[in-house]
Scaffold this motif. Sequence first.
Motif, mmCIF file in Angstrom:
data_model
loop_
_atom_site.group_PDB
_atom_site.id
_atom_site.type_symbol
_atom_site.label_atom_id
_atom_site.label_comp_id
_atom_site.label_asym_id
_atom_site.label_seq_id
_atom_site.Cartn_x
_atom_site.Cartn_y
_atom_site.Cartn_z
ATOM 1 N N GLN A 118 0.828 -1.195 0.000
ATOM 2 C CA GLN A 118 0.000 0.000 0.000
ATOM 3 C C GLN A 118 0.867 1.251 0.000
ATOM 4 O O GLN A 118 1.805 1.372 0.786
ATOM 5 C CB GLN A 118 -0.912 -0.003 1.226
ATOM 6 N N HIS A 119 0.538 2.192 -0.901
ATOM 7 C CA HIS A 119 1.280 3.452 -1.025
ATOM 8 C C HIS A 119 0.375 4.594 -0.582
ATOM 9 O O HIS A 119 -0.807 4.628 -0.931
ATOM 10 C CB HIS A 119 1.684 3.716 -2.478
ATOM 11 N N LEU A 120 0.963 5.538 0.143
ATOM 12 C CA LEU A 120 0.255 6.765 0.517
ATOM 13 C C LEU A 120 1.132 7.950 0.103
ATOM 14 O O LEU A 120 2.328 7.982 0.417
ATOM 15 C CB LEU A 120 -0.006 6.812 2.023
ATOM 16 N N TYR A 121 0.521 8.906 -0.603
ATOM 17 C CA TYR A 121 1.237 10.100 -1.057
ATOM 18 C C TYR A 121 0.579 11.339 -0.468
ATOM 19 O O TYR A 121 -0.643 11.475 -0.508
ATOM 20 C CB TYR A 121 1.218 10.200 -2.588
ATOM 21 N N VAL A 122 1.408 12.235 0.081
ATOM 22 C CA VAL A 122 0.917 13.504 0.633
ATOM 23 C C VAL A 122 1.779 14.619 0.036
ATOM 24 O O VAL A 122 3.010 14.482 -0.052
ATOM 25 C CB VAL A 122 1.011 13.530 2.180
ATOM 26 N N TYR A 123 1.133 15.740 -0.362
ATOM 27 C CA TYR A 123 1.839 16.808 -1.077
ATOM 28 C C TYR A 123 1.711 18.151 -0.352
ATOM 29 O O TYR A 123 0.894 18.989 -0.704
ATOM 30 C CB TYR A 123 1.293 16.931 -2.503
ATOM 31 N N PRO A 124 2.567 18.382 0.668
ATOM 32 C CA PRO A 124 2.527 19.680 1.378
ATOM 33 C C PRO A 124 3.264 20.802 0.641
ATOM 34 O O PRO A 124 3.109 21.966 0.985
ATOM 35 C CB PRO A 124 3.231 19.373 2.709
ATOM 36 N N PHE A 125 4.144 20.467 -0.329
ATOM 37 C CA PHE A 125 4.962 21.478 -1.030
ATOM 38 C C PHE A 125 5.737 22.336 -0.024
ATOM 39 O O PHE A 125 5.682 23.560 -0.055
ATOM 40 C CB PHE A 125 4.090 22.354 -1.932
ATOM 41 N N ALA A 126 6.495 21.679 0.845
ATOM 42 C CA ALA A 126 7.232 22.403 1.894
ATOM 43 C C ALA A 126 8.739 22.216 1.797
ATOM 44 O O ALA A 126 9.464 22.659 2.688
ATOM 45 C CB ALA A 126 6.735 21.951 3.276
ATOM 46 N N GLY A 127 9.230 21.550 0.754
ATOM 47 C CA GLY A 127 10.671 21.367 0.606
ATOM 48 C C GLY A 127 11.141 20.059 1.210
ATOM 49 O O GLY A 127 10.559 19.535 2.154
ATOM 50 N N ARG A 128 12.241 19.530 0.681
ATOM 51 C CA ARG A 128 12.681 18.183 1.042
ATOM 52 C C ARG A 128 13.102 18.074 2.508
ATOM 53 O O ARG A 128 12.922 17.012 3.113
ATOM 54 C CB ARG A 128 13.793 17.708 0.108
ATOM 55 N N GLY A 138 11.482 15.106 7.776
ATOM 56 C CA GLY A 138 10.955 14.983 9.135
ATOM 57 C C GLY A 138 9.487 14.600 9.139
ATOM 58 O O GLY A 138 9.041 13.796 9.971
ATOM 59 N N LEU A 139 8.726 15.152 8.200
ATOM 60 C CA LEU A 139 7.284 14.895 8.147
ATOM 61 C C LEU A 139 6.992 13.442 7.797
ATOM 62 O O LEU A 139 6.112 12.816 8.401
ATOM 63 C CB LEU A 139 6.637 15.835 7.128
ATOM 64 N N ALA A 140 7.713 12.873 6.827
ATOM 65 C CA ALA A 140 7.501 11.474 6.450
ATOM 66 C C ALA A 140 7.791 10.548 7.620
ATOM 67 O O ALA A 140 7.017 9.613 7.909
ATOM 68 C CB ALA A 140 8.386 11.112 5.253
ATOM 69 N N SER A 154 -8.576 12.460 7.772
ATOM 70 C CA SER A 154 -9.303 13.246 8.783
ATOM 71 C C SER A 154 -8.435 14.361 9.361
ATOM 72 O O SER A 154 -8.922 15.180 10.135
ATOM 73 C CB SER A 154 -9.757 12.332 9.927
ATOM 74 N N GLN A 155 -7.120 14.344 9.038
ATOM 75 C CA GLN A 155 -6.129 15.328 9.480
ATOM 76 C C GLN A 155 -5.743 15.180 10.954
ATOM 77 O O GLN A 155 -4.971 15.990 11.468
ATOM 78 C CB GLN A 155 -6.598 16.761 9.211
ATOM 79 N N ALA A 156 -6.246 14.138 11.618
ATOM 80 C CA ALA A 156 -5.912 13.940 13.033
ATOM 81 C C ALA A 156 -4.411 13.733 13.225
ATOM 82 O O ALA A 156 -3.833 14.150 14.234
ATOM 83 C CB ALA A 156 -6.684 12.739 13.585
ATOM 84 N N ILE A 157 -3.771 13.128 12.219
ATOM 85 C CA ILE A 157 -2.340 12.791 12.333
ATOM 86 C C ILE A 157 -1.444 14.016 12.186
ATOM 87 O O ILE A 157 -0.249 13.976 12.474
ATOM 88 C CB ILE A 157 -1.982 11.723 11.284
ATOM 89 N N PHE A 158 -2.022 15.143 11.755
ATOM 90 C CA PHE A 158 -1.239 16.370 11.567
ATOM 91 C C PHE A 158 -1.190 17.225 12.837
ATOM 92 O O PHE A 158 -0.800 18.392 12.782
ATOM 93 C CB PHE A 158 -1.823 17.206 10.428
ATOM 94 N N SER A 159 -1.544 16.677 13.948
ATOM 95 C CA SER A 159 -1.576 17.431 15.200
ATOM 96 C C SER A 159 -0.192 17.967 15.555
ATOM 97 O O SER A 159 0.833 17.304 15.349
ATOM 98 C CB SER A 159 -2.081 16.522 16.333
ATOM 99 N N THR A 209 4.214 23.983 8.784
ATOM 100 C CA THR A 209 3.633 23.181 7.704
ATOM 101 C C THR A 209 2.458 22.359 8.207
ATOM 102 O O THR A 209 1.404 22.280 7.550
ATOM 103 C CB THR A 209 4.711 22.252 7.099
ATOM 104 N N LEU A 210 2.614 21.741 9.377
ATOM 105 C CA LEU A 210 1.508 20.968 9.957
ATOM 106 C C LEU A 210 0.293 21.865 10.204
ATOM 107 O O LEU A 210 -0.854 21.469 9.952
ATOM 108 C CB LEU A 210 1.952 20.302 11.260
ATOM 109 N N GLU A 211 0.552 23.074 10.696
ATOM 110 C CA GLU A 211 -0.549 24.007 10.945
ATOM 111 C C GLU A 211 -1.259 24.363 9.634
ATOM 112 O O GLU A 211 -2.493 24.404 9.566
ATOM 113 C CB GLU A 211 -0.018 25.260 11.626
#
Length: 821
Positions: free
Chosen positions: A618-628, A633-635, A674-679, A766-768
Amino acid sequence: MGEVEQPPGTRAAAWMAGRGWQPFPFQREVWEAVAEGRGGLLHATTGAGKTYAVWLGMLDALLRLHPPGRAAEPLRAVWLTPMRALASDTAKALAQPLAELAPNWTLGLRTGDTPSAERAKQDRRMPTVLVTTPESLTLMLTRENAREVLGGVAFVVVDEWHELIGSKRGVQAQLALARLRRFHPGLVTWGLSATLGNLEEAMGVLCGEGERPSPRLVRGRIEKTLVIDTLLPPNPGKYTWAGHLGAGMQVPVVEEIERSGTTLVFTNVRSQAETWYQLLLEARPQWAGHIALHHGSLDRATREWVEQGLKDGTLRAVVATSSLDLGVDFLPVERVLQVGSAKGVARMLQRAGRSGHAPGRPSRVTLVPTHTMEIVEAAAARRAAQDGRVEKRVAPDKPLDVLVQHIVTIALGGGFRADELFGEVKTAWSYRDLSRAEFDWVVAFCERGGESLGAYPEYHRIVRDAEGIYRVPDAGVAKRHRLGIGTIVSDAAMQVKYLTGALLGTMEEGFIARLRKGDCFFFAGRLLQFERVRDMVAYVRKATRNKGTVPTWMGSKMALSTELSDAVLEMLHEAAQGRFTGPELEAARPMLLTQQRLSKIPTPDTLLVEAYRSREGQHLYVYPFAGRNVHLGLASLLAWRLAREQPNTFSLSINDYGLELVSAAPFDVAPVTSQAIFSGTELLHDVLASLNSGELAQRRFREIARIAGLVSTGYPGQPKSTRQLQASSALFYEVFRKYDAGNLLLNQAEKEVLGQELELSRLAATLERMRGKRVEFAPLRHPSPLSLPLMVERFREKLTTETLAARLERILQEMESDAGV
């Protein structure tokens, strides 16, 4: 007396008039400020005349105080430059008005390249004006008579301030300026810059707390045409991944060079420069001798030959890295090509200014995309530049390793009393929040080596005498300290020489260590065959085979800036609404329409999340456009939080646009959608738990140990290897952790990992932002144009080039055969 009573700037204007020049209003504004005893920051376009604005004002003020007599004045002005290459050009520019207005006054250069005979001559009598670097100025502060030599300095100019402000070299300059202000309370400091987004703060960092009257910010607005365009590939295609257009741009680039005058071809890394030099020669073998290569690993004589060829206009093109970013004046340069994304608006503008380097001449930079998303980036960069959205540069916050080095420097340079030095250091911007407890810890660390090194005399670097003055009593400590001054730290470099002994340059030890006898590689534009290593020198011969590998240097990849990321999302928003304005978006249209058909296009208001199933899992892709850096750290953070809810193992991949999580076992994506993980709750704890933070901090500690003088790189002719330096710093790291847990240098290592490598504050922001966006969830039937590059990044870690090409071909064929694509 008539000379003294002339209005400010009279001599300066007369000297310019003698050359048929009219001063710009901003130049007169600087002259007036200098005459009032004010320092400040001059921000003006590259090639607008910043050097003469400040220098003529200072020279005029000096002549009002000290009319030229028969003898040369002692040292009165210091011009700090961030690069040795700039020092020679700067000295030539300063010498012209000096020769006419004060013919008896002298000018000198003092850098790491200055011959010992010249330095000895200066030591006997300093020139009136000295062009030098932060490291060489700090070295002068270690002299016992530093106050006597430097006490008469009334003016300091810091050139290319934007290049220094965000680094520890900038902090080193701040501390040196604080010392000079103690010697001369009326010191006037000016900074020069062309690309800064936070001008008021940058001026405050430079001028510190000690300059009165208040400094002045001068904006040098002059009419100068800036052309930013894009060299578009003939067929960008529907899909994109890093480098997929690269070699295909060979012919368009060659044709652009043929149509132009002298051209600079900028790349972001040295290996890319080596590759493009070979591509140009491959396409036009007759250009041999008329094109050149320039980067920081090449021998100094080679770099100087290239720079002279640019000044003379004898070279058709030069492929370069950031080694030619800064203000050397190459008037014949007509065009600048930027291969790949510049990653930031400021860097792009800086490089654009290398062409048309004179008032009234247009500057032109042509962006050469290496993949389709960089075509979108090119349009975004032009818009951001037109809107004046330039990146801010923030000074480091109280790096204690630099303070350790500075305290030993001042102890050598006549000694210090703790109370006085604490007050002086606090006037430097980066240490404005330094507590007395932190300062006392640093002094004690220099005195006794902290809690764990007390038994080793070589770490008792300073001693307090009966009068309460700290000095360096040991000649061996003094010698090691002077050899180690500076904050530029890189992996140990090995010289590369022909068997005959001719020097080609330097390369990182890690690359050489992987070579076996007979292996071939490209370096300095030549195909070389490795023979052997002896005494930290790699010996090579010219290779007869046609194929070789390109060296990879350990410099970290640059991350996309926030300003450029935001501009890219704005361009994508237009595409999502069906507006493909401009040649770049039109060229990227097939890829963007494919993204829209298979998934969705990210926008400033939406957060795109994609899910895909393959044989890998299973692959999950997220695109915050915040730089590598943020995405790294986010990944790790998202993977750790998902595995905490449901035990699992993830593979990670990142680029500047997004991140990929892959797991063989299925996992619930609801916490993401649900964005809960971005706390942002418990963010520091979770980031440290999600990473091998100990290894990251230990790696960062190597740099800190070197700057703080714990680890020596060896004596001239006896360099230490990378392995020796790593072993030494690792030993200190473990000793401090076990026996000196309160060591503030350990805390600094963790702080720098979080602040600089992972950009924790940007990660939190970025999380905010992600929590404030609407999630667009797109289950994928096939990889999308945005997800494929992330798959390729991961494949590259484990597949050969040939296997990767075959794998990509199969994926693309499967997608093309689907009628929906």
